[in-house]
Design an enzyme around this catalytic site. Structure first.
Site, PDB file in Angstrom:
ATOM      1  N   ASP A 151      14.935  37.863  55.575  1.00 13.32           N
ATOM      2  CA  ASP A 151      15.995  37.638  55.834  1.00 13.32           C
ATOM      3  C   ASP A 151      17.398  38.694  55.485  1.00 13.32           C
ATOM      4  O   ASP A 151      18.710  38.550  55.407  1.00 13.32           O
ATOM      5  CB  ASP A 151      15.995  35.923  54.697  1.00 13.32           C
ATOM      6  CG  ASP A 151      15.472  34.763  55.081  1.00 13.32           C
ATOM      7  OD1 ASP A 151      15.148  35.588  56.350  1.00 13.32           O
ATOM      8  OD2 ASP A 151      14.991  34.474  54.050  1.00 13.32           O
ATOM      9  N   ARG A 175      22.163  30.146  83.959  1.00 18.52           N
ATOM     10  CA  ARG A 175      21.848  29.216  82.187  1.00 18.52           C
ATOM     11  C   ARG A 175      22.763  30.096  80.814  1.00 18.52           C
ATOM     12  O   ARG A 175      23.054  31.443  80.879  1.00 18.52           O
ATOM     13  CB  ARG A 175      21.037  29.393  82.106  1.00 18.52           C
ATOM     14  CG  ARG A 175      19.477  27.864  82.917  1.00 18.52           C
ATOM     15  CD  ARG A 175      18.471  28.015  82.727  1.00 18.52           C
ATOM     16  NE  ARG A 175      17.270  27.324  83.622  1.00 18.52           N
ATOM     17  CZ  ARG A 175      16.381  27.384  83.985  1.00 18.52           C
ATOM     18  NH1 ARG A 175      15.501  28.360  83.136  1.00 18.52           N
ATOM     19  NH2 ARG A 175      15.630  26.523  84.402  1.00 18.52           N
ATOM     20  N   GLN A 220       8.910  36.317  64.389  1.00 20.78           N
ATOM     21  CA  GLN A 220      10.263  37.287  63.831  1.00 20.78           C
ATOM     22  C   GLN A 220       9.603  37.327  62.769  1.00 20.78           C
ATOM     23  O   GLN A 220       9.716  38.510  61.653  1.00 20.78           O
ATOM     24  CB  GLN A 220      11.661  36.514  62.964  1.00 20.78           C
ATOM     25  CG  GLN A 220      12.537  35.683  64.446  1.00 20.78           C
ATOM     26  CD  GLN A 220      12.982  35.025  64.018  1.00 20.78           C
ATOM     27  OE1 GLN A 220      14.303  34.728  63.644  1.00 20.78           O
ATOM     28  NE2 GLN A 220      12.797  34.192  64.328  1.00 20.78           N
TER      29      GLN A 220
HETATM   30  O1  F6P Z   1      12.722  34.385  54.179  1.00 25.30           O
HETATM   31  C1  F6P Z   1      11.479  33.989  55.209  1.00 25.30           C
HETATM   32  C2  F6P Z   1      11.997  32.688  55.583  1.00 25.30           C
HETATM   33  O2  F6P Z   1      10.885  32.965  56.779  1.00 25.30           O
HETATM   34  C3  F6P Z   1      13.428  32.587  55.875  1.00 25.30           C
HETATM   35  O3  F6P Z   1      13.640  32.941  56.909  1.00 25.30           O
HETATM   36  C4  F6P Z   1      13.149  30.665  56.941  1.00 25.30           C
HETATM   37  O4  F6P Z   1      13.584  29.940  56.782  1.00 25.30           O
HETATM   38  C5  F6P Z   1      11.250  30.778  55.941  1.00 25.30           C
HETATM   39  O5  F6P Z   1      10.921  31.989  55.501  1.00 25.30           O
HETATM   40  C6  F6P Z   1      10.347  29.545  56.507  1.00 25.30           C
HETATM   41  O6  F6P Z   1       9.675  29.533  55.272  1.00 25.30           O
HETATM   42  P1  F6P Z   1       8.025  28.765  55.757  1.00 25.30           P
HETATM   43  O7  F6P Z   1       7.203  30.000  56.010  1.00 25.30           O
HETATM   44  O8  F6P Z   1       7.740  28.464  54.244  1.00 25.30           O
HETATM   45  O9  F6P Z   1       8.485  27.522  56.539  1.00 25.30           O
END
Ligand code: F6P
Length: 344
Positions: free
Chosen positions: A127, A162, A274
């Site tokens: 993030d 689209r 990601q």
């Molecule tokens: O902080 C990294 C992250 O991938 C965020 O972008 C996402 O909201 C969150 O972790 C998801 O967390 P979890 O793995 O607990 O679903």
């Protein structure tokens, strides 16, 4: 010294690279003994760990995820968690602990360091939302994955005329969205820092269609929020640790665009793709720099501090200061750059 390492919070590309760097410099230069606690703080309180040596990290530099496993558990979550944490470190003869994590994991590291535990932090998260450092490793890889996905979505958008909505991660900060939106040539990018007006988004896409551009890419950060009163969203859900479970805003946005404009719209939620896979060169290098700096910080007795990037150089900041700076949000100047290309 006998040094422990743990990885906490969500996994991200570069974790194995940072562990490898700590181990390599710790053993070869400082003559340390390294142990890796499994599944974050949980492995400390449960006394589950593995011995780490140069051989155990061979070939791991380009591998995603974390060989140590991870969890969102923190010792403060249990009444006896901190006692068990203390007993475990004493029993294992750990002289210092390197904690690799994001906001939650490093927040707990700060509180544990304040209790006197010899802890050094390393910031990680796709993030890139920690204000204590210019850059976390994992972010650049995530941005590249999103950009590659947007490039692919462009071809389908063009072929079918689209609107393609792509939802990316980032929690309450829009760094991944704005970087991949600029890099991928998004028609509009919605980020948490700038509440959006769905009607304005639809008008912009419609204007673009009237100029003969029938394909549009809309990048939506998972934490994007509408201007209050403009769009109703499903009730938020929370995970076992009280964190809001994000994801799904792209579906709402896509549905509204199709309903309001009449243009065929499809939604892609990139999700955990990601966070997976091999770190890119930048993240391998940053993770390696952080790892080397962290084991040096241990030998300097810089407990209660975190390694960070400041003006391109590796530096240190106290975990207290890093925590109090809080969330790093998108620089409005960067969002203004993205805006130049909106619906153009
Ligand atoms: O902080 C990294 C992250 O991938 C965020 O972008 C996402 O909201 C969150 O972790 C998801 O967390 P979890 O793995 O607990 O679903």
């Amino acid at each position: 010294m006998r040094v422990g390492i743990l990885t906490g919070g969500g996994d991200c590309p570069g974790l194995n690279a940072v562990i490898r760097a700590v181990v390599r410099k710790g053993i070869r230069v400082h003559g340390d003994e390294l142990i890796g606690f499994l599944d974050g703080y949980q492995g400390v309180v449960d006394r589950r760990h593995v011995h780490l040596d140069v051989e155990s990290l061979r070939g791991k530099l380009p591998i995603g995820g974390t060989i140590l496993g991870t969890s969102r558990y923190q010792p403060f979550m249990d009444d006896d968690g901190v006692d068990r944490f203390r007993d475990a470190l004493e029993a294992e003869g750990v002289d210092a602990l390197i904690v690799i994590g994001g906001e939650g994991t490093l927040g707990a590291a700060r509180d544990l360091a304040a209790l006197g535990f010899p802890i050094v932090g390393i910031p990680k998260t796709i993030d890139n939302d920690l204000d204590g450092t210019e850059m976390t490793f994992g972010f650049q890889t995530a941005v590249q994955i999103c950009t590659d996905a947007i490039d692919r979505l462009h071809t389908t958008a063009e072929s079918h005329d689209r609107v393609m909505v792509v939802e990316v991660m980032g929690r309450h900060a829009g760094h991944i969205a704005v970087w991949s939106g600029i890099a991928g040539g998004a028609t509009v990018t919605l980020i948490p820092e700038e509440p959006f007006d769905i009607e304005a988004v639809c008008e912009a896409i419609t204007r673009r269609h009237h100029t003969g551009r029938f394909a549009s890419i809309v990048v939506v950060a998972e934490g994007a929020v509408p201007i209050p009163g403009t769009l109703s969203l499903p009730r938020p859900e929370f995970d076992d640790y009280g964190h809001q479970r994000l994801g799904g805003i792209g579906t709402t946005v896509g549905g509204e665009i199709e309903r309001r404009t009449g243009f065929e719209t499809r939604v892609t939620i990139l999700g955990y793709v990601q966070r997976g896979g091999t770190p890119n060169a930048y993240d391998r290098v940053l993770a390696t720099r952080y790892g080397v700096a962290a084991i040096d910080a241990v030998h300097d007795g810089a407990y209660g501090e975190m390694v960070c990037l400041a003006a391109g150089k590796i530096a240190r900041i106290t975990l207290e200061e890093a925590k109090s700076r809080g969330l790093k949000t998108v620089d409005p100047q960067l969002y203004d750059v993205a805006r130049v290309f909106f619906a153009a």
